[in-house]
Scaffold this motif. Structure first.
Motif, PDB file in Angstrom:
ATOM      1  N   TYR A 202      24.339  22.088  98.328  1.00 53.23           N
ATOM      2  CA  TYR A 202      23.309  21.826  97.325  1.00 53.23           C
ATOM      3  C   TYR A 202      23.917  21.199  96.071  1.00 53.23           C
ATOM      4  CZ  TYR A 202      20.510  24.472 100.557  1.00 53.23           C
ATOM      5  OH  TYR A 202      19.867  24.887 101.706  1.00 53.23           O
ATOM      6  N   ALA A 203      25.146  21.615  95.736  1.00 54.94           N
ATOM      7  CA  ALA A 203      25.821  21.010  94.588  1.00 54.94           C
ATOM      8  C   ALA A 203      26.071  19.524  94.836  1.00 54.94           C
ATOM      9  CB  ALA A 203      27.138  21.737  94.317  1.00 54.94           C
ATOM     10  N   SER A 204      26.439  19.175  96.061  1.00 51.68           N
ATOM     11  CA  SER A 204      26.729  17.777  96.368  1.00 51.68           C
ATOM     12  C   SER A 204      25.474  16.913  96.358  1.00 51.68           C
ATOM     13  CB  SER A 204      27.413  17.675  97.738  1.00 51.68           C
ATOM     14  OG  SER A 204      26.540  18.087  98.776  1.00 51.68           O
ATOM     15  N   ALA A 205      24.311  17.559  96.377  1.00 51.60           N
ATOM     16  CA  ALA A 205      23.048  16.817  96.380  1.00 51.60           C
ATOM     17  C   ALA A 205      22.505  16.564  94.972  1.00 51.60           C
ATOM     18  CB  ALA A 205      22.002  17.583  97.190  1.00 51.60           C
ATOM     19  N   LEU A 206      23.110  17.178  93.957  1.00 54.44           N
ATOM     20  CA  LEU A 206      22.525  17.134  92.619  1.00 54.44           C
ATOM     21  C   LEU A 206      22.505  15.734  92.015  1.00 54.44           C
ATOM     22  CD1 LEU A 206      24.008  20.406  91.070  1.00 54.44           C
ATOM     23  CD2 LEU A 206      21.709  20.039  91.986  1.00 54.44           C
ATOM     24  N   LYS A 207      23.556  14.961  92.236  1.00 53.88           N
ATOM     25  CA  LYS A 207      23.615  13.625  91.639  1.00 53.88           C
ATOM     26  C   LYS A 207      22.477  12.747  92.169  1.00 53.88           C
ATOM     27  CE  LYS A 207      25.917  12.195  89.066  1.00 53.88           C
ATOM     28  NZ  LYS A 207      25.722  11.983  87.597  1.00 53.88           N
ATOM     29  N   ALA A 208      22.275  12.780  93.477  1.00 55.49           N
ATOM     30  CA  ALA A 208      21.183  11.988  94.055  1.00 55.49           C
ATOM     31  C   ALA A 208      19.831  12.486  93.563  1.00 55.49           C
ATOM     32  CB  ALA A 208      21.247  12.045  95.581  1.00 55.49           C
ATOM     33  N   GLN A 209      19.702  13.798  93.376  1.00 57.08           N
ATOM     34  CA  GLN A 209      18.443  14.354  92.898  1.00 57.08           C
ATOM     35  C   GLN A 209      18.158  13.920  91.464  1.00 57.08           C
ATOM     36  OE1 GLN A 209      16.093  16.156  94.753  1.00 57.08           O
ATOM     37  NE2 GLN A 209      14.883  15.669  92.941  1.00 57.08           N
ATOM     38  N   GLU A 210      19.210  13.810  90.662  1.00 58.11           N
ATOM     39  CA  GLU A 210      19.034  13.322  89.289  1.00 58.11           C
ATOM     40  C   GLU A 210      18.444  11.914  89.284  1.00 58.11           C
ATOM     41  OE1 GLU A 210      22.644  13.471  87.099  1.00 58.11           O
ATOM     42  OE2 GLU A 210      22.500  15.619  86.672  1.00 58.11           O
TER      43      GLU A 210
END
Length: 364
Positions: A202-210
């Motif tokens: 989930y941490a690795s997904a944060l940039k794309a979510q931003e």
């Protein structure tokens, strides 16, 4: 008599219950939590329910430095008769152990973990909201607590369960959401940790979510990590497409989380004798189906959101509006059926629901 002896220390000061009509997801927590410790050579021990409070960890705890942790998510529902209902909780504990295996964390006794949850719910049962669309979210998790700056599996852990009254996961509710297809970043590859429910995914997904948030999209749709061609899953959901009368979803491939709602949706569709297939699906196929007028519905599935209809997909700036941006009939039927089974409004032909012996004050 309980199968698991648990020391219970009740909170001396109970919190004020939140307004059930204005619940945010995962922001408010109940009065108590469950904790058990693990020590190599001793196993899981000191099972206890204590007031919800901060915990103390050494700054060198392995969870902080090497991310050795797993978690689960399920819900407790209040039926109008006043009973507490859990939806397939045994599946969550099975998946927790699968995640444990991948992350080198000791296995839990699934039956005793469910009993611990049962006792925690007995204590905090008045926190289960009864307003339409609400539930009590349950978060079991395990963290590595051994103090050691070395890349190796820990010898000490904590297993905890916390509870949070929640409303809808998305502010849009059952209304269609907009999803951005991710082309630059990747979430997981086969052989990695994509099929484990672990924090790093989930941490690795944060940039794309931003990026998605800035562009007005609710979630990110991930493509495979090798070719960036095949659809995998959405950040918090598995994904389904209805193409020319057939429902298709990406096949489990080692990098996709084995969703319990996903499994239930597949079983429901087959029970209804609807055409449904698990296979590889490319984003180009979806674009072609949209161009040909054959992309009839898109929806996500997950514990938090249950069913999220998708009204728009954006791939490389190409916006694919699905079903005129409205909730489709299959999405609506699946949502109403699954939530109906969960809350007891409709019959459960699959024996998915576990009814606890505890009961709530009957609703008016």
């Amino acid at each position: 008599m309980s199968k698991l002896p648990i020391l219970i220390r009740k909170s001396e000061t109970l919190k004020e219950k939140p307004d059930p009509n204005n619940l945010l997801f995962g922001r408010i927590f109940t009065d108590h939590m469950f904790i058990a410790d693990y020590t190599e050579g001793l196993g899981w021990h000191d099972h206890r329910i204590v007031p919800y409070e901060p915990i103390t960890l050494d700054p060198a705890a392995i969870v902080f430095h090497y991310g050795q942790t797993v978690f689960e998510g399920l819900k407790a529902f209040a039926s109008k008769e006043g009973t507490i209902r859990l939806f397939r909780p045994e599946e969550n504990m099975k998946r927790l152990n699968r995640s444990n295996e991948r992350m080198c964390i000791p296995q839990i006794n699934e039956e005793l973990a469910l009993d611990a949850l049962n006792q925690l719910l007995e204590l905090d049962k008045d926190w289960i909201p009864t307003a339409e669309g609400t539930s009590l979210y349950i978060r079991p998790f395990i963290i590595a607590t051994e103090s050691h700056l070395g890349v190796s599996s820990a010898k000490e852990y904590k297993f905890m369960i916390i509870l949070s009254p929640v409303g809808s996961y998305y502010k849009e509710g059952i209304h269609p959401v907009k999803i951005l297809v991710e082309n630059n970043f990747v979430r997981a590859v086969a052989g990695g940790t994509g099929n484990a429910k672990t924090a790093g995914n989930y941490a690795s997904a944060l940039k794309a979510q931003e990026v998605a948030d800035r562009e007005g999209y609710s979630q990110v749709l991930w493509l495979d990590g090798l070719e960036k061609k095949y659809i995998e899953e959405v950040g918090s959901m598995n994904i389904f497409f209805k193409i020319n009368g057939e429902v298709v979803t990406p096949a489990l491939n080692g990098s996709i989380l084995e969703g319990i709602t996903r499994k239930s949706i597949l079983e429901l569709l087959r029970y209804w004798e609807m055409p449904v297939t698990e296979r590889k699906i490319s984003i180009a196929e979806i674009q072609e189906a949209h161009a040909n007028g054959q992309l009839e519905e898109v929806f996500g599935t997950g514990t938090a959101a249950v069913i999220s209809p998708v009204g728009e997909l954006n791939w490389n700036g190409h916006k694919m509006v699905v079903g005129n941006g409205e909730t489709g009939p299959i999405s609506k039927k699946l949502y109403e059926t699954l939530t109906g089974i969960q809350t007891g409004k409709i019959e459960d032909p699959f024996d998915w629901v576990v009814k606890l012996e505890k009961s709530l004050t009957p609703q008016a």
